[in-house]
Design a protein around this motif. Structure first.
Motif, mmCIF file in Angstrom:
data_model
loop_
_atom_site.group_PDB
_atom_site.id
_atom_site.type_symbol
_atom_site.label_atom_id
_atom_site.label_comp_id
_atom_site.label_asym_id
_atom_site.label_seq_id
_atom_site.Cartn_x
_atom_site.Cartn_y
_atom_site.Cartn_z
ATOM 1 N N ASP A 52 0.836 -1.208 0.000
ATOM 2 C CA ASP A 52 0.000 0.000 0.000
ATOM 3 C C ASP A 52 0.868 1.253 0.000
ATOM 4 O OD1 ASP A 52 -2.951 0.996 0.518
ATOM 5 O OD2 ASP A 52 -1.615 2.213 1.761
ATOM 6 N N HIS A 53 1.827 1.273 0.922
ATOM 7 C CA HIS A 53 2.751 2.405 0.953
ATOM 8 C C HIS A 53 4.022 2.040 1.705
ATOM 9 C CE1 HIS A 53 0.329 3.034 4.676
ATOM 10 N NE2 HIS A 53 1.471 3.427 5.195
ATOM 11 N N ILE A 54 5.006 2.904 1.556
ATOM 12 C CA ILE A 54 6.274 2.759 2.262
ATOM 13 C C ILE A 54 6.461 4.020 3.081
ATOM 14 C CG2 ILE A 54 8.781 2.591 1.960
ATOM 15 C CD1 ILE A 54 8.128 0.976 -0.634
ATOM 16 N N GLY A 55 6.617 3.837 4.390
ATOM 17 C CA GLY A 55 6.717 4.973 5.305
ATOM 18 C C GLY A 55 8.172 5.360 5.547
ATOM 19 N N ILE A 56 8.446 6.652 5.426
ATOM 20 C CA ILE A 56 9.796 7.173 5.632
ATOM 21 C C ILE A 56 9.749 8.264 6.700
ATOM 22 C CG2 ILE A 56 11.744 8.374 4.533
ATOM 23 C CD1 ILE A 56 10.822 7.096 1.873
ATOM 24 N N ALA A 57 10.550 8.095 7.745
ATOM 25 C CA ALA A 57 10.608 9.086 8.819
ATOM 26 C C ALA A 57 11.509 10.233 8.386
ATOM 27 C CB ALA A 57 11.144 8.439 10.087
ATOM 28 N N VAL A 58 11.002 11.465 8.492
ATOM 29 C CA VAL A 58 11.785 12.645 8.101
ATOM 30 C C VAL A 58 11.705 13.704 9.197
ATOM 31 C CG1 VAL A 58 11.378 12.222 5.635
ATOM 32 C CG2 VAL A 58 9.886 13.810 6.850
ATOM 33 N N SER A 59 12.760 14.508 9.301
ATOM 34 C CA SER A 59 12.789 15.569 10.316
ATOM 35 C C SER A 59 11.985 16.772 9.868
ATOM 36 C CB SER A 59 14.227 16.029 10.575
ATOM 37 O OG SER A 59 15.027 14.938 10.917
ATOM 38 N N ASN A 60 12.024 17.040 8.574
ATOM 39 C CA ASN A 60 11.377 18.238 8.044
ATOM 40 C C ASN A 60 10.622 17.896 6.759
ATOM 41 O OD1 ASN A 60 11.138 20.657 6.290
ATOM 42 N ND2 ASN A 60 12.113 21.671 8.034
ATOM 43 N N LEU A 61 9.306 17.949 6.874
ATOM 44 C CA LEU A 61 8.447 17.540 5.761
ATOM 45 C C LEU A 61 8.695 18.390 4.513
ATOM 46 C CD1 LEU A 61 6.347 15.302 5.513
ATOM 47 C CD2 LEU A 61 4.585 16.962 6.131
ATOM 48 N N VAL A 109 2.070 12.604 14.218
ATOM 49 C CA VAL A 109 2.841 12.890 13.004
ATOM 50 C C VAL A 109 2.031 13.679 11.974
ATOM 51 C CG1 VAL A 109 4.381 10.891 13.138
ATOM 52 C CG2 VAL A 109 2.187 10.656 11.972
ATOM 53 N N ARG A 110 2.767 14.415 11.150
ATOM 54 C CA ARG A 110 2.201 14.979 9.925
ATOM 55 C C ARG A 110 2.668 14.074 8.807
ATOM 56 N NH1 ARG A 110 2.513 20.437 7.611
ATOM 57 N NH2 ARG A 110 4.774 20.270 7.881
ATOM 58 N N THR A 111 1.736 13.658 7.960
ATOM 59 C CA THR A 111 2.101 12.735 6.894
ATOM 60 C C THR A 111 1.834 13.383 5.544
ATOM 61 O OG1 THR A 111 -0.094 11.745 6.781
ATOM 62 C CG2 THR A 111 1.463 10.741 8.299
ATOM 63 N N ALA A 112 2.699 13.064 4.595
ATOM 64 C CA ALA A 112 2.488 13.494 3.213
ATOM 65 C C ALA A 112 2.483 12.243 2.352
ATOM 66 C CB ALA A 112 3.597 14.432 2.772
ATOM 67 N N PHE A 113 1.527 12.156 1.442
ATOM 68 C CA PHE A 113 1.417 10.994 0.570
ATOM 69 C C PHE A 113 1.758 11.351 -0.864
ATOM 70 C CE2 PHE A 113 -0.870 9.272 4.143
ATOM 71 C CZ PHE A 113 -0.504 7.936 4.118
ATOM 72 N N ILE A 140 4.474 6.694 -1.390
ATOM 73 C CA ILE A 140 5.520 7.030 -0.425
ATOM 74 C C ILE A 140 4.816 7.856 0.654
ATOM 75 C CG2 ILE A 140 7.661 8.305 -0.012
ATOM 76 C CD1 ILE A 140 8.106 5.871 -1.814
ATOM 77 N N GLU A 141 4.969 7.453 1.897
ATOM 78 C CA GLU A 141 4.388 8.196 3.016
ATOM 79 C C GLU A 141 5.525 8.813 3.822
ATOM 80 O OE1 GLU A 141 1.344 7.258 6.724
ATOM 81 O OE2 GLU A 141 2.937 5.836 6.362
ATOM 82 N N LEU A 142 5.597 10.142 3.818
ATOM 83 C CA LEU A 142 6.608 10.823 4.623
ATOM 84 C C LEU A 142 5.997 11.131 5.984
ATOM 85 C CD1 LEU A 142 7.913 13.333 1.912
ATOM 86 C CD2 LEU A 142 8.833 11.059 2.481
ATOM 87 N N LEU A 143 6.721 10.828 7.043
ATOM 88 C CA LEU A 143 6.215 11.025 8.403
ATOM 89 C C LEU A 143 7.112 11.999 9.145
ATOM 90 C CD1 LEU A 143 6.287 7.234 8.795
ATOM 91 C CD2 LEU A 143 4.123 8.408 9.113
ATOM 92 N N GLU A 144 6.542 13.129 9.540
ATOM 93 C CA GLU A 144 7.298 14.119 10.311
ATOM 94 C C GLU A 144 6.697 14.187 11.709
ATOM 95 O OE1 GLU A 144 8.154 18.770 9.450
ATOM 96 O OE2 GLU A 144 6.141 18.251 10.087
ATOM 97 N N PRO A 145 7.514 13.968 12.758
ATOM 98 C CA PRO A 145 6.957 14.038 14.109
ATOM 99 C C PRO A 145 6.481 15.450 14.440
ATOM 100 C CG PRO A 145 9.353 13.750 14.168
ATOM 101 C CD PRO A 145 8.941 13.643 12.743
ATOM 102 N N HIS A 176 8.573 2.093 7.930
ATOM 103 C CA HIS A 176 7.721 0.896 7.850
ATOM 104 C C HIS A 176 7.285 0.613 6.420
ATOM 105 C CE1 HIS A 176 4.649 4.121 8.321
ATOM 106 N NE2 HIS A 176 3.893 3.355 7.552
ATOM 107 N N ILE A 177 6.850 -0.636 6.231
ATOM 108 C CA ILE A 177 6.245 -1.048 4.969
ATOM 109 C C ILE A 177 4.809 -1.414 5.277
ATOM 110 C CG2 ILE A 177 6.255 -2.842 3.181
ATOM 111 C CD1 ILE A 177 9.277 -2.918 3.440
ATOM 112 N N ALA A 178 3.883 -0.941 4.467
ATOM 113 C CA ALA A 178 2.472 -1.225 4.695
ATOM 114 C C ALA A 178 1.921 -2.117 3.594
ATOM 115 C CB ALA A 178 1.669 0.073 4.751
#
Ligand code: ZN
Length: 139
Positions: free
Chosen positions: A7-16, A42-46, A54-59, A79-81
């Motif tokens: 479905d998506h691949i989650g990537i942790a980022v410091s700055n969206l 988190v704030r997420t961008a798809f 690609i799901e970007l995750l910013e705390p 993560h992988i979804a």
């Protein structure tokens, strides 16, 4: 259980914003939307690429588990979804097989999804998300 696709691949980022600049401007992927998932802090961008995103995750704060992840590992693959058609059934099956779960009941994910995480100890090092999307495209 029926797994349909990644479905998506989650990537942790410091700055969206900085991260989006790469994915949008360098790779030319169109932003599907930004959403706050308060539950996960988190704030997420798809950013969709065909059937997968690609799901970007910013705390949003230091309390977020994603903030803890970045502190420990740095930015990167989080993560992988895998999409499932029935998340309760999938969780029941995994539980019956003795698989270590983070979530025994589904919680709310971004984009109206229902999600549950499988513990990385069970998957040999990858945080695995099960993700159920109801009927209509993306919602
Ligand atoms: Zn995810």
């Amino acid at each position: 259980m029926k797994l349909t696709n990644i479905d998506h691949i989650g990537i942790a980022v410091s700055n969206l914003g900085e991260s989006l600049a790469f994915w949008q401007e360098m790779l030319g992927i169109e932003l599907h939307g930004i959403e706050e998932v308060v539950d996960q802090g988190v704030r997420t961008a798809f950013l969709p690429i065909s059937e997968t995103e690609i799901e970007l995750l910013e705390p949003m704060s230091g309390q977020s588990t994603v903030a803890g992840f970045i502190e420990k590992h740095g930015e990167g693959l989080h993560h992988i979804a895998i999409r499932v058609d029935d998340i309760e059934a999938a969780l029941q099956e995994l539980k019956a097989r003795g698989v270590r779960l983070i979530d025994e009941v589904p919680r709310r994910g971004a984009g109206g999804t229902r999600i549950a995480f499988v513990h990385p100890k069970a998957t040999h090092g990858v945080l695995l998300e099960l993700c159920e999307r109801s009927g209509t495209a993306g919602e």
